[in-house]
Design a protein around this motif. Structure first.
Motif, PDB file in Angstrom:
ATOM      1  N   LYS A 144       0.836  -1.208   0.000  1.00 37.77           N
ATOM      2  CA  LYS A 144       0.000   0.000   0.000  1.00 37.77           C
ATOM      3  C   LYS A 144       0.868   1.254   0.000  1.00 37.77           C
ATOM      4  O   LYS A 144       0.607   2.230  -0.706  1.00 37.77           O
ATOM      5  N   LEU A 145       1.921   1.216   0.806  1.00 37.55           N
ATOM      6  CA  LEU A 145       2.828   2.365   0.892  1.00 37.55           C
ATOM      7  C   LEU A 145       3.530   2.600  -0.452  1.00 37.55           C
ATOM      8  O   LEU A 145       3.700   3.746  -0.874  1.00 37.55           O
ATOM      9  N   GLU A 146       3.913   1.509  -1.109  1.00 42.62           N
ATOM     10  CA  GLU A 146       4.642   1.634  -2.376  1.00 42.62           C
ATOM     11  C   GLU A 146       3.734   2.159  -3.484  1.00 42.62           C
ATOM     12  O   GLU A 146       4.097   3.072  -4.226  1.00 42.62           O
ATOM     13  N   GLU A 153       0.412   3.497  -3.278  1.00 43.48           N
ATOM     14  CA  GLU A 153      -0.293   4.758  -3.050  1.00 43.48           C
ATOM     15  C   GLU A 153       0.622   5.849  -2.496  1.00 43.48           C
ATOM     16  O   GLU A 153       0.260   7.016  -2.484  1.00 43.48           O
ATOM     17  N   GLY A 154       1.760   5.454  -2.001  1.00 41.60           N
ATOM     18  CA  GLY A 154       2.718   6.436  -1.509  1.00 41.60           C
ATOM     19  C   GLY A 154       2.402   6.949  -0.117  1.00 41.60           C
ATOM     20  O   GLY A 154       3.200   7.644   0.497  1.00 41.60           O
ATOM     21  N   THR A 155       1.209   6.560   0.372  1.00 43.72           N
ATOM     22  CA  THR A 155       0.820   7.017   1.715  1.00 43.72           C
ATOM     23  C   THR A 155      -0.100   5.979   2.357  1.00 43.72           C
ATOM     24  O   THR A 155      -0.573   5.059   1.701  1.00 43.72           O
ATOM     25  N   ASN A 212      -3.546  10.586   6.630  1.00 38.83           N
ATOM     26  CA  ASN A 212      -2.566   9.858   5.829  1.00 38.83           C
ATOM     27  C   ASN A 212      -1.150  10.303   6.176  1.00 38.83           C
ATOM     28  O   ASN A 212      -0.919  11.454   6.531  1.00 38.83           O
ATOM     29  N   GLU A 253       5.247  12.357   3.469  1.00 38.11           N
ATOM     30  CA  GLU A 253       6.385  11.777   2.760  1.00 38.11           C
ATOM     31  C   GLU A 253       7.504  11.430   3.735  1.00 38.11           C
ATOM     32  O   GLU A 253       8.150  10.380   3.634  1.00 38.11           O
ATOM     33  N   LYS A 273       6.905   8.165   5.673  1.00 35.64           N
ATOM     34  CA  LYS A 273       6.911   6.926   4.879  1.00 35.64           C
ATOM     35  C   LYS A 273       8.122   6.045   5.187  1.00 35.64           C
ATOM     36  O   LYS A 273       7.982   4.861   5.493  1.00 35.64           O
ATOM     37  N   GLN A 328       8.223   2.420   7.143  1.00 38.63           N
ATOM     38  CA  GLN A 328       8.780   1.244   6.467  1.00 38.63           C
ATOM     39  C   GLN A 328       9.857   0.592   7.319  1.00 38.63           C
ATOM     40  O   GLN A 328       9.909  -0.633   7.449  1.00 38.63           O
TER      41      GLN A 328
END
Lengths: 213, 213
Positions: free
Chosen positions: A132-134, A136-138, A175, A178, A181, A185
DNA sequence: TCAAAAAAGTGGTCTGACCACTTTTTAACG
DNA sequence: CGTTAAAAAGTGGTCAGACCACTTTTTTGA
């Protein structure tokens, strides 16, 4: 012997009777209770007394009432409890800080437990967060933390966390930025690998950034 | 914006109004509140509504009522709360285990905080426990744990702990056995020296012995 | 002066009423 | 026959009044 039973407290007896009734009728969470008028007749007491008991249980978040609709056994235990207590006991800024700290206590414990338990830290759900992080980026900060608590399997800790998180407002329910993130991770990866210390370190780093929001 | 405020919940407003009144009148713990009839007049609501709010607060243990005497702000918080909640929520063995685990979460966090804080781990109170252990040969288990929570300064965590400890019954509220003495001494000593890991290890050892009681 | 009796104050409970809202049933329409 | 709108029933929300049981205060009388 049993002082609490021999004490009159008729009003508490009604609470107890209600519980028995719920058990007898096998009323499940989210289902409807008999109406106040029916209850007052079945229990042989006035409607006022029934209401006083119901109102108490509502304040505890054990039942929900809908005007014109009926009374229902609470589906998700919203423990307004903490909220009410805080209204009386926790008033100042110091107390708000306490709420945050206490919430974090439960979150950190979850990280520890998961990191140290093979069957928990290798759960597919953590990979799903990565994906999901990869893509949607958030990701929703609150969702991750909630999943941590759920995974541990300690329902009481989860309930307490829910209350504390609700009190915190929307600072968590948003959300990730950046900046967060990478930290998240790191935290998840460390957890998956069983690196408790690293996971906690990332968590603390995360929370310090949340602090400044 | 503020959903909770815009929701009707008149009955909760009365609770809030009661709180304001208590604050305005500077009513201290143990002191008397205005009578139900006076409250209903001052708040501009019916006596039934006042009673529903009062009954809720009574269930939470925030007030005490004496038939014919009056209503009083609770002096000592009797945690009927835990009792009521346990009646509805905690029914099976799994839940009892959750209570124990959750209580320990707060206790362990306290040990961590104290071990890592110079000003807390060098407090005279810990020496007093040592002395008590040496002279009397035993000490109340609950007292030590409570002191841990108090020392951290997190009042909310303390409040939660109180409730969980109350639910646990008298398994904690007893004097330490001979076997426990050494473990407790180790824990306290490690804490004083800032040896977080050792303190936690001793704590876990302690709890595993409590388990078998 | 002091103890007993009376009065006032207070919580505990019940009844009945009315309102606001929701759900169900019924009636009317196409 | 199906759909929709109106009516009815059900339900919680609130209030007012009444009566009881108990406690506290005041009055009375020996």
């Amino acid at each position: 012997m049993d002082k609490k039973t021999e004490q009159k407290k008729v009003f508490l007896e009604i609470v107890q009777q209600l519980r028995q009734l719920i058990k007898m009728e096998k009323i499940q969470a989210g289902e409807k209770l008999p109406s106040e008028r029916v209850l007052s007749e079945r229990l042989g007491v006035g409607r006022s007394s029934v209401r006083e008991a119901l109102r108490s249980l509502e304040l505890l978040g054990l039942i929900e009432t809908r005007h014109g609709g009926g009374t229902f056994l609470a589906s998700t235990h919203k423990h307004q409890l903490v909220e009410i207590l805080s209204m009386f006991i926790l008033e100042d800024e110091k107390s708000k800080k306490d709420v945050e700290l206490t919430r974090q206590i439960h979150e950190m414990e979850a990280i520890r437990v998961i990191s140290c338990t093979e069957t928990l830290r290798t759960l597919p759900v953590w990979d799903s967060f990565f994906v999901k992080l990869e893509i949607e980026g958030t990701i929703n900060c609150r969702d991750i933390l909630r999943e941590l608590l759920i995974t541990t399997g300690n329902r009481l800790s989860l309930k307490i966390w829910f209350q504390l998180a609700a009190y915190d407002g929307d600072r968590l329910n948003r959300n990730s930025t950046e900046d967060e993130k990478l930290i998240i991770q790191t935290m998840l990866k460390s957890m998956q690998l069983g690196y408790e210390k690293e996971a906690l370190k990332a968590y603390e780093q995360w929370m310090s950034t949340v602090q400044s929001i």
